[in-house]
Motif scaffolding. Sequence first.
Motif, PDB file in Angstrom:
ATOM      1  N   THR A 206      58.020  31.923 -73.131  1.00 50.37           N
ATOM      2  CA  THR A 206      59.754  32.177 -73.665  1.00 50.37           C
ATOM      3  C   THR A 206      59.917  34.172 -73.781  1.00 50.37           C
ATOM      4  N   THR A 207      59.006  34.821 -72.886  1.00 51.73           N
ATOM      5  CA  THR A 207      59.121  36.330 -72.756  1.00 51.73           C
ATOM      6  C   THR A 207      60.092  36.085 -71.469  1.00 51.73           C
ATOM      7  N   LYS A 208      60.318  36.063 -70.858  1.00 50.88           N
ATOM      8  CA  LYS A 208      61.264  34.968 -69.214  1.00 50.88           C
ATOM      9  C   LYS A 208      62.326  34.654 -69.395  1.00 50.88           C
ATOM     10  N   TYR A 209      62.905  33.391 -68.421  1.00 49.93           N
ATOM     11  CA  TYR A 209      63.940  33.584 -68.080  1.00 49.93           C
ATOM     12  C   TYR A 209      64.355  33.064 -70.572  1.00 49.93           C
ATOM     13  N   LEU A 210      64.025  32.470 -70.861  1.00 50.76           N
ATOM     14  CA  LEU A 210      64.302  31.816 -71.832  1.00 50.76           C
ATOM     15  C   LEU A 210      65.430  32.956 -72.802  1.00 50.76           C
ATOM     16  N   THR A 211      64.200  33.941 -73.470  1.00 52.46           N
ATOM     17  CA  THR A 211      65.134  35.384 -73.472  1.00 52.46           C
ATOM     18  C   THR A 211      65.533  36.140 -72.852  1.00 52.46           C
ATOM     19  N   GLY A 212      65.490  36.259 -71.829  1.00 56.72           N
ATOM     20  CA  GLY A 212      65.872  36.549 -70.248  1.00 56.72           C
ATOM     21  C   GLY A 212      66.171  38.049 -70.471  1.00 56.72           C
ATOM     22  N   ASN A 213      65.625  39.019 -71.039  1.00 56.24           N
ATOM     23  CA  ASN A 213      66.561  40.410 -71.953  1.00 56.24           C
ATOM     24  C   ASN A 213      65.438  41.456 -71.735  1.00 56.24           C
ATOM     25  N   GLY A 214      64.072  40.907 -71.803  1.00 55.09           N
ATOM     26  CA  GLY A 214      63.213  41.642 -71.789  1.00 55.09           C
ATOM     27  C   GLY A 214      62.673  42.226 -72.796  1.00 55.09           C
ATOM     28  N   THR A 215      62.318  41.912 -73.961  1.00 58.01           N
ATOM     29  CA  THR A 215      62.521  43.016 -75.528  1.00 58.01           C
ATOM     30  C   THR A 215      61.509  42.171 -76.200  1.00 58.01           C
ATOM     31  N   VAL A 216      60.584  40.884 -76.219  1.00 56.34           N
ATOM     32  CA  VAL A 216      59.312  40.425 -77.312  1.00 56.34           C
ATOM     33  C   VAL A 216      58.557  39.207 -75.919  1.00 56.34           C
ATOM     34  N   THR A 217      57.903  39.271 -76.377  1.00 54.69           N
ATOM     35  CA  THR A 217      56.873  38.110 -75.429  1.00 54.69           C
ATOM     36  C   THR A 217      56.677  36.938 -76.465  1.00 54.69           C
ATOM     37  N   GLY A 218      56.441  35.705 -75.838  1.00 52.35           N
ATOM     38  CA  GLY A 218      56.270  34.727 -76.907  1.00 52.35           C
ATOM     39  C   GLY A 218      56.196  33.550 -76.003  1.00 52.35           C
ATOM     40  N   GLY A 219      55.651  32.300 -76.523  1.00 49.47           N
ATOM     41  CA  GLY A 219      55.042  31.238 -75.517  1.00 49.47           C
ATOM     42  C   GLY A 219      56.084  29.923 -76.630  1.00 49.47           C
ATOM     43  N   VAL A 220      55.675  28.483 -75.567  1.00 45.55           N
ATOM     44  CA  VAL A 220      55.798  27.720 -76.397  1.00 45.55           C
ATOM     45  C   VAL A 220      55.502  26.732 -76.090  1.00 45.55           C
ATOM     46  N   VAL A 221      54.924  25.373 -76.678  1.00 47.09           N
ATOM     47  CA  VAL A 221      54.474  24.074 -75.781  1.00 47.09           C
ATOM     48  C   VAL A 221      55.569  23.123 -76.432  1.00 47.09           C
ATOM     49  N   VAL A 222      56.016  22.144 -75.090  1.00 49.11           N
ATOM     50  CA  VAL A 222      56.680  20.926 -75.476  1.00 49.11           C
ATOM     51  C   VAL A 222      55.858  20.057 -75.542  1.00 49.11           C
ATOM     52  N   ASP A 223      55.745  19.264 -76.454  1.00 46.10           N
ATOM     53  CA  ASP A 223      55.458  17.663 -76.318  1.00 46.10           C
ATOM     54  C   ASP A 223      56.685  16.862 -75.710  1.00 46.10           C
ATOM     55  N   SER A 224      56.562  16.084 -75.020  1.00 47.59           N
ATOM     56  CA  SER A 224      57.457  14.515 -74.713  1.00 47.59           C
ATOM     57  C   SER A 224      57.532  13.576 -75.497  1.00 47.59           C
ATOM     58  N   GLY A 225      56.031  13.481 -76.216  1.00 50.42           N
ATOM     59  CA  GLY A 225      55.745  12.492 -77.719  1.00 50.42           C
ATOM     60  C   GLY A 225      55.609  10.857 -76.698  1.00 50.42           C
ATOM     61  N   ARG A 226      55.573  11.491 -75.294  1.00 54.82           N
ATOM     62  CA  ARG A 226      55.059   9.852 -74.611  1.00 54.82           C
ATOM     63  C   ARG A 226      53.833   9.039 -74.194  1.00 54.82           C
ATOM     64  N   PHE A 227      52.608  10.044 -74.648  1.00 53.47           N
ATOM     65  CA  PHE A 227      51.352  10.036 -74.400  1.00 53.47           C
ATOM     66  C   PHE A 227      51.191   9.505 -75.129  1.00 53.47           C
ATOM     67  N   ASP A 228      49.889   8.323 -75.000  1.00 54.50           N
ATOM     68  CA  ASP A 228      49.393   7.005 -75.784  1.00 54.50           C
ATOM     69  C   ASP A 228      47.487   8.196 -75.977  1.00 54.50           C
ATOM     70  N   TRP A 229      47.859   8.898 -76.601  1.00 54.67           N
ATOM     71  CA  TRP A 229      45.991   9.837 -77.839  1.00 54.67           C
ATOM     72  C   TRP A 229      45.285   8.781 -77.604  1.00 54.67           C
ATOM     73  N   SER A 230      45.242   7.230 -77.860  1.00 49.12           N
ATOM     74  CA  SER A 230      44.823   6.490 -78.361  1.00 49.12           C
ATOM     75  C   SER A 230      44.451   5.135 -77.625  1.00 49.12           C
ATOM     76  N   ALA A 231      44.681   5.972 -76.089  1.00 51.81           N
ATOM     77  CA  ALA A 231      44.103   4.666 -75.203  1.00 51.81           C
ATOM     78  C   ALA A 231      42.568   4.917 -74.563  1.00 51.81           C
ATOM     79  N   SER A 232      42.377   5.809 -74.762  1.00 48.42           N
ATOM     80  CA  SER A 232      40.962   5.736 -74.436  1.00 48.42           C
ATOM     81  C   SER A 232      40.384   7.108 -75.511  1.00 48.42           C
ATOM     82  N   ASP A 233      38.596   7.310 -75.340  1.00 54.67           N
ATOM     83  CA  ASP A 233      38.044   8.025 -76.570  1.00 54.67           C
ATOM     84  C   ASP A 233      38.003   9.265 -76.230  1.00 54.67           C
ATOM     85  N   LYS A 234      39.059   9.206 -74.714  1.00 56.79           N
ATOM     86  CA  LYS A 234      38.872  11.156 -74.397  1.00 56.79           C
ATOM     87  C   LYS A 234      39.529  12.680 -75.147  1.00 56.79           C
ATOM     88  N   PHE A 235      40.159  11.658 -76.228  1.00 56.99           N
ATOM     89  CA  PHE A 235      41.228  12.822 -77.299  1.00 56.99           C
ATOM     90  C   PHE A 235      41.116  12.579 -78.324  1.00 56.99           C
TER      91      PHE A 235
END
Length: 428
Positions: A206-235
């Motif tokens: 979020t440091t980059k274009y989302l903030t857009g003015n070079g003032t603060v650092t930050g990050g974000v993870v966005v979840d689609s909500g569409r993945f089936d985490w229970s479909a296998s034993d991988k997660f």
Amino acid sequence: MTKTYGFDTLQIHAGARPDPATGARQVPIYQTTAYAFRDAEHAARLFNLQEVGFIYSRLTNPTVAALQDRIAALEGGAGAICCSSGHAAQIMALFPLMAPGCNIIASTRLYGGTVTQFSQTIRRFGWSARFVDLDDLAAVEAAIDENTRAIFCESIANPGGYITDLDAVSAVADRAGLPLIVDNTSATPYLCRPFDHGATLVVHSTTKYLTGNGTVTGGVVVDSGRFDWSASDKFPSLSQPEPAYHGLKFHETFGPLAFTFHGIAVGLRDLGMTMNPQGAHYTLMGIETLSLRMERHVANARRVAEWLEKDPRVSRVTWAGLPSSPYHHRVERICPKGAGALFTFGLRDGYDACVKLVSALELFSHVANLGDTRSLIIHPASTTHRQLSPEQQQAAGAAPDMVRVSIGIENAEDLIADLDQALAAASA
């Protein structure tokens, strides 16, 4: 807020309401570490994840929560987790998916710091990365094994402006039962919506274009909500009982919000990669003008790239919006509003000329950042990608004779004039 509103409306209103205590129209900066509980039962319900609310600002904060809601709305996601930087967001995205011995498939075209994080740092967790050219789908499928847990790429790759065929890569991920994680920093949700192309998770600095003015650092993870985490034993972190919450199963309990709740209740709780509320406030204000800025960024990038391509002192320009780009055919499908404003160009006089160029510019700032309103330049081979081998630099689009530009929103004529005089100095 309903997602039937247009992008320009959501970038101002999503996640924000007048403050119920004061009527403040702008999202207040809640500069507090803790929040008073109504009673002991209320506190217990919050800690047991039986009720949503605020406990402690390492986990949740009203200002940060407003930013999470806004970015999730713009990306078309179910939820989001804000954290302290883009690099933190990458670890936060992988944390619920990985275990010692697991690996990810990563694009060869990534920011140099990401290549280092994936090739070196994550090995200390017992994780590993396999770097593959994602244009070679057969190679991607061949690299996947029983321990692979995700595929990672950038929508518009840093530094070269390469556009990933998200539809094709997500199809490979789907066949393997794996989530596709897309770093959408360079494109922003205004130019590209990875969830519309099959992505599972989106990360941003979020440091980059989302903030857009070079003032603060930050990050974000966005979840689609569409993945089936229970479909296998991988997660198992998402599908199996969580000991810290009395055997609660995140996917069974929270459904489409399973990853988001896990990211806050476990990821932020234990890793502590928290975004501060003042930083969130700066980013909220920046996002209010995101579409306006991105339109100008792209328009200026077109003007500059077209001018550079015609200059005899320049050997090549990588902006995907140019018809000469091998990725031009992907722009309309993946980034229909433009190919971004980040790209590289090569100098016929090589490495030494690149060093002279960055020193001779006056309007362009020579900094290790991108996505600012100001135009920025850097020589990746000697800075952001210097830790990579020559082969890795070439694969990432950071050859020694290339400079990276992040085109800002100044007058395009002034930017071209600055590049012209600096190219003259570099060629002298």
